[in-house]
Design a protein around this motif. Structure first.
Motif, PDB file in Angstrom:
ATOM      1  N   LEU A  97       1.144  -0.785  -0.020  1.00  0.00           N
ATOM      2  CA  LEU A  97       0.109  -0.093  -0.032  1.00  0.00           C
ATOM      3  C   LEU A  97       1.303   1.428  -0.063  1.00  0.00           C
ATOM      4  N   LEU A  98       1.941   1.403   0.672  1.00  0.00           N
ATOM      5  CA  LEU A  98       3.459   2.198   1.083  1.00  0.00           C
ATOM      6  C   LEU A  98       3.607   2.271  -0.532  1.00  0.00           C
ATOM      7  N   VAL A  99       4.081   1.720  -1.033  1.00  0.00           N
ATOM      8  CA  VAL A  99       4.647   1.630  -2.465  1.00  0.00           C
ATOM      9  C   VAL A  99       3.434   1.664  -3.704  1.00  0.00           C
ATOM     10  N   ARG A 100       2.572   1.906  -3.393  1.00  0.00           N
ATOM     11  CA  ARG A 100       1.088   2.147  -4.281  1.00  0.00           C
ATOM     12  C   ARG A 100       0.869   3.668  -4.346  1.00  0.00           C
ATOM     13  N   PHE A 101       0.663   4.034  -3.320  1.00  0.00           N
ATOM     14  CA  PHE A 101       0.718   5.544  -2.863  1.00  0.00           C
ATOM     15  C   PHE A 101       1.437   6.423  -3.176  1.00  0.00           C
ATOM     16  N   ALA A 102       3.261   6.304  -2.886  1.00  0.00           N
ATOM     17  CA  ALA A 102       4.038   6.900  -2.836  1.00  0.00           C
ATOM     18  C   ALA A 102       4.409   6.915  -4.872  1.00  0.00           C
ATOM     19  N   GLY A 104       1.484   6.452  -6.408  1.00  0.00           N
ATOM     20  CA  GLY A 104      -0.120   7.728  -7.637  1.00  0.00           C
ATOM     21  C   GLY A 104       0.424   9.218  -6.952  1.00  0.00           C
ATOM     22  N   ASP A 105       1.226   9.620  -6.335  1.00  0.00           N
ATOM     23  CA  ASP A 105       1.237  10.866  -5.130  1.00  0.00           C
ATOM     24  C   ASP A 105       2.500  11.171  -4.875  1.00  0.00           C
ATOM     25  N   PRO A 106       3.444  11.007  -6.096  1.00  0.00           N
ATOM     26  CA  PRO A 106       4.847  10.922  -5.714  1.00  0.00           C
ATOM     27  C   PRO A 106       5.404  12.542  -5.048  1.00  0.00           C
ATOM     28  N   VAL A 107       4.427  13.553  -5.361  1.00  0.00           N
ATOM     29  CA  VAL A 107       4.532  14.541  -4.629  1.00  0.00           C
ATOM     30  C   VAL A 107       4.681  14.803  -3.202  1.00  0.00           C
ATOM     31  N   VAL A 108       3.097  14.628  -2.788  1.00  0.00           N
ATOM     32  CA  VAL A 108       2.829  13.802  -1.423  1.00  0.00           C
ATOM     33  C   VAL A 108       3.584  12.732  -0.335  1.00  0.00           C
ATOM     34  N   PHE A 113       8.610  12.304   3.410  1.00  0.00           N
ATOM     35  CA  PHE A 113       8.871  11.065   3.530  1.00  0.00           C
ATOM     36  C   PHE A 113      11.173  11.459   3.073  1.00  0.00           C
ATOM     37  N   GLN A 114      10.969  12.673   2.225  1.00  0.00           N
ATOM     38  CA  GLN A 114      12.061  12.836   1.875  1.00  0.00           C
ATOM     39  C   GLN A 114      12.914  14.748   2.032  1.00  0.00           C
ATOM     40  N   LEU A 162      11.888   0.728  -2.042  1.00  0.00           N
ATOM     41  CA  LEU A 162      11.181   0.227  -2.760  1.00  0.00           C
ATOM     42  C   LEU A 162      10.342   1.374  -3.407  1.00  0.00           C
ATOM     43  N   CYS A 163       9.610   2.781  -2.398  1.00  0.00           N
ATOM     44  CA  CYS A 163       9.056   2.959  -2.787  1.00  0.00           C
ATOM     45  C   CYS A 163       9.600   4.607  -4.357  1.00  0.00           C
ATOM     46  N   ASP A 164      11.372   4.968  -3.712  1.00  0.00           N
ATOM     47  CA  ASP A 164      11.425   5.650  -4.618  1.00  0.00           C
ATOM     48  C   ASP A 164      12.405   4.510  -5.893  1.00  0.00           C
TER      49      ASP A 164
END
Length: 196
Positions: A97-102, A104-108, A113-114, A162-164
């Protein structure tokens, strides 16, 4: 009839703040977080730039509100997607879910987180929204018996990676989501065992 009456001025103010935040996210997607123009933002919400300061005292104040709003969005996203009862499956599902959220909304994701805004630090009130999410992550890990801070740090690093990677190499796709079960298995095997 309720004893609590809604203050129409406060309702209008809250609605305006919601509109400003919505437009700020759109500008961040278009131009990048660090390049949000307060002049453009004011124009998009039918204000003159000086009037924007009635709602946000500074650009950092705006980022602070966006930070809290981003965490509220993330928590709402998680609330809409219940986790499985089995602990390991819950961790896998949570990470996916966290990877999909990231993705789907990379600016958020970037703001939460950065550290992309030089000099910006969230206020204690906004940080509370981050701590709510952090508590949820710790609870999901706790279901597997993992509570040691070193393990939590490693886990967050793996999720961030994973998100990045998903954002950079397969935005909107599932390439790194598909690696989640293997990454979680490797993490759980290497985690410090809970004290008995």
């Amino acid at each position: 009839m309720s004893n609590t009456q809604i203050d129409p001025r406060q309702a209008r103010r809250d609605a305006k703040i919601t509109a400003i935040l919505s437009e700020a996210w759109l500008l961040a997607e278009r131009d990048g977080l660090a390049l949000i123009s307060l002049r453009d933002l004011a124009a998009r919400v039918d204000l003159r730039q000086p009037s924007l300061y009635v709602y946000f005292a500074s650009k950092f104040d705006l980022y602070d509100a966006m930070f809290a709003d981003g965490y509220r969005r993330l928590v709402a996203y998680l609330d809409d997607r219940p986790l499985p009862a089995e602990p390991r499956s819950a961790v896998e599902h949570f990470v996916a879910l966290l990877v999909r959220f990231a993705s789907g909304d990379p600016v958020v994701h970037q703001l939460l987180f950065q550290r992309t805004i030089p000099g910006f630090a969230p206020s204690p009130a906004s940080w509370d929204a981050a701590l709510e999410f952090y508590g949820r992550a710790r609870a999901v890990l706790g279901r597997t018996g993992i509570e040691h801070q070193d393990d939590v740090d490693i886990f967050s690093s793996l999720v961030a990676g994973l998100c990045d990677q998903q954002i950079a190499n397969d935005p909107g796709g599932d390439r790194w989501v598909e690696h989640v079960p293997r990454v979680v298995a490797m993490f759980l095997r290497g985690a410090i065992q809970p004290l008995t």
